[in-house]
Design a protein around this motif. Structure first.
Motif, short mmCIF file in Angstrom:
data_model
loop_
_atom_site.label_atom_id
_atom_site.label_comp_id
_atom_site.label_asym_id
_atom_site.label_seq_id
_atom_site.Cartn_x
_atom_site.Cartn_y
_atom_site.Cartn_z
N ASN A 93 0.82 -1.20 0.00
CA ASN A 93 0.00 0.00 0.00
C ASN A 93 0.86 1.26 0.00
O ASN A 93 0.57 2.23 -0.72
CB ASN A 93 -0.93 0.02 1.21
CG ASN A 93 -2.01 -1.04 1.16
OD1 ASN A 93 -2.51 -1.46 2.20
ND2 ASN A 93 -2.39 -1.50 -0.02
N GLU A 94 1.92 1.24 0.79
CA GLU A 94 2.81 2.40 0.88
C GLU A 94 3.51 2.69 -0.44
O GLU A 94 3.92 3.82 -0.70
CB GLU A 94 3.85 2.17 1.99
CG GLU A 94 3.26 2.21 3.39
CD GLU A 94 4.25 1.78 4.44
OE1 GLU A 94 5.37 1.33 4.07
OE2 GLU A 94 3.92 1.89 5.64
N HIS A 95 3.63 1.65 -1.27
CA HIS A 95 4.28 1.82 -2.57
C HIS A 95 3.24 1.99 -3.69
O HIS A 95 3.58 1.88 -4.88
CB HIS A 95 5.18 0.63 -2.87
CG HIS A 95 6.46 0.64 -2.06
ND1 HIS A 95 6.49 0.28 -0.73
CD2 HIS A 95 7.74 0.96 -2.40
CE1 HIS A 95 7.74 0.38 -0.28
NE2 HIS A 95 8.51 0.79 -1.26
N GLY A 96 2.00 2.25 -3.30
CA GLY A 96 0.99 2.57 -4.30
C GLY A 96 0.22 1.39 -4.85
O GLY A 96 -0.55 1.54 -5.81
N SER A 97 0.41 0.21 -4.28
CA SER A 97 -0.30 -0.97 -4.78
C SER A 97 -1.65 -1.11 -4.10
O SER A 97 -1.79 -0.88 -2.89
CB SER A 97 0.53 -2.23 -4.51
OG SER A 97 -0.15 -3.38 -4.96
N GLU A 98 -2.67 -1.47 -4.87
CA GLU A 98 -4.00 -1.73 -4.33
C GLU A 98 -4.15 -3.22 -4.06
O GLU A 98 -3.74 -4.05 -4.87
CB GLU A 98 -5.07 -1.28 -5.32
CG GLU A 98 -5.05 0.21 -5.64
CD GLU A 98 -6.09 0.55 -6.69
OE1 GLU A 98 -7.29 0.59 -6.34
OE2 GLU A 98 -5.70 0.78 -7.85
N VAL A 99 -4.77 -3.54 -2.93
CA VAL A 99 -4.92 -4.94 -2.52
C VAL A 99 -6.37 -5.19 -2.12
O VAL A 99 -6.98 -4.40 -1.40
CB VAL A 99 -3.99 -5.29 -1.34
CG1 VAL A 99 -4.21 -6.73 -0.91
CG2 VAL A 99 -2.54 -5.05 -1.72
N ARG A 100 -6.92 -6.29 -2.60
CA ARG A 100 -8.24 -6.73 -2.20
C ARG A 100 -8.19 -8.23 -1.88
O ARG A 100 -7.20 -8.89 -2.22
CB ARG A 100 -9.28 -6.46 -3.29
CG ARG A 100 -9.50 -4.98 -3.55
CD ARG A 100 -10.65 -4.74 -4.53
NE ARG A 100 -10.84 -3.32 -4.79
CZ ARG A 100 -11.83 -2.81 -5.52
NH1 ARG A 100 -12.73 -3.62 -6.08
NH2 ARG A 100 -11.94 -1.51 -5.69
N THR A 101 -9.24 -8.73 -1.26
CA THR A 101 -9.27 -10.15 -0.90
C THR A 101 -10.60 -10.78 -1.30
O THR A 101 -11.63 -10.11 -1.35
CB THR A 101 -9.07 -10.37 0.61
OG1 THR A 101 -10.16 -9.78 1.34
CG2 THR A 101 -7.76 -9.79 1.09
N VAL A 102 -10.54 -12.07 -1.58
CA VAL A 102 -11.73 -12.90 -1.83
C VAL A 102 -11.52 -14.22 -1.10
O VAL A 102 -10.39 -14.61 -0.80
CB VAL A 102 -11.95 -13.16 -3.34
CG1 VAL A 102 -12.33 -11.89 -4.07
CG2 VAL A 102 -10.72 -13.80 -3.96
N PRO A 103 -12.60 -14.93 -0.81
CA PRO A 103 -12.45 -16.21 -0.08
C PRO A 103 -11.71 -17.28 -0.86
O PRO A 103 -10.98 -18.08 -0.27
CB PRO A 103 -13.91 -16.63 0.18
CG PRO A 103 -14.68 -15.35 0.14
CD PRO A 103 -14.01 -14.52 -0.90
N THR A 104 -11.89 -17.33 -2.18
CA THR A 104 -11.21 -18.35 -2.99
C THR A 104 -10.71 -17.74 -4.29
O THR A 104 -11.28 -16.76 -4.79
CB THR A 104 -12.15 -19.53 -3.33
OG1 THR A 104 -13.26 -19.05 -4.10
CG2 THR A 104 -12.65 -20.20 -2.08
N LEU A 105 -9.65 -18.30 -4.83
CA LEU A 105 -9.11 -17.90 -6.12
C LEU A 105 -8.87 -19.14 -6.97
O LEU A 105 -8.46 -20.18 -6.45
CB LEU A 105 -7.80 -17.12 -5.96
CG LEU A 105 -7.92 -15.68 -5.45
CD1 LEU A 105 -6.56 -15.14 -5.04
CD2 LEU A 105 -8.52 -14.78 -6.53
N PRO A 106 -9.07 -19.06 -8.29
CA PRO A 106 -8.97 -20.26 -9.12
C PRO A 106 -7.55 -20.71 -9.40
O PRO A 106 -7.30 -21.91 -9.58
CB PRO A 106 -9.67 -19.84 -10.42
CG PRO A 106 -9.48 -18.35 -10.48
CD PRO A 106 -9.56 -17.89 -9.05
#
Length: 210
Positions: A93-106
């Protein structure tokens, strides 16, 4: 092992190379990062990060961020419970990256602009081998998958607006997987949790819902 070329001219050179060695995979990911002009999009389904993974990821990404490249990453919801991974997300985040989460990923996936994508050569083996795709049709499909997932994901550290459900995001996914007939071990693998943790979460959510 070295690079194993696997080019198929019938699909516009969509598969350019297979990589098996850990060191070679790192070189390929760095190369794709150097080629990126606008944005990196990532699926990171591995759950909590080890110290080694965090150090390697930060070393790869520093040069990208210095060049002003946009970065969006989707993690599993389970990382919200891991202190080290949260510290790494704070660094992102401090380096400008956006992060999100989901319960599962394929699948684990790295998309560079609209020009290349890195996926495991065998998803069951994780990132022991990777494939680089450059075919436009493949990239459009992978990009659409990312954007659909991103739209439904939760910003890390924020709560979903207008969500009055008594069941948390990852618990809803757990119930969905149970309804589909998955056993605890299979759910744990998909959600980045231990089988024991899954059993505890199932018991908790059942109590919550009476």
């Amino acid at each position: 092992m070295g690079f194993e070329s696997s080019v198929d001219s019938s699909v516009g050179n969509s598969i350019t190379s297979l990589v098996y060695s850990g060191d070679e995979i790192d070189k390929v990911i760095r190369m794709v990062g150097q080629e990126t002009q606008h944005e990196i999009r990532t699926f990171a389904p591995g759950g909590a990060h080890t110290d080694e993974q965090i150090s390697l990821t930060q070393a790869r990404n520093e040069g990208i961020y210095r060049r002003g490249i946009r970065s969006r990453t989707i993690y599993l919801s389970s990382v919200r419970n891991d202190k080290k991974t949260l510290e790494h997300v704070r660094w992102l985040n401090e380096h400008g990256s956006e992060v999100r989460t989901v319960p599962t990923l394929p699948i684990r996936m790295i998309i560079s602009d609209r020009t290349s994508a890195i996926l495991p050569s065998n998803p069951a083996l994780g990132m022991q081998g990777v494939v680089i795709y450059r075919d436009p049709a493949v990239l459009i499909s992978l990009g659409a998958l990312f954007e659909l997932t991103w739209a439904s994901a939760s910003p890390l550290g924020l709560t979903l607006p207008n969500d009055n459900s008594p069941v948390a995001e990852d618990d809803r996914a757990l119930l969905e997987l149970l309804a589909l007939g998955n056993i605890d071990k299979e759910i744990g693998k998909k959600m980045g949790l231990s089988e024991r943790t899954v059993g505890r979460k199932v018991a908790n959510v059942m109590d919550q819902l009476n």
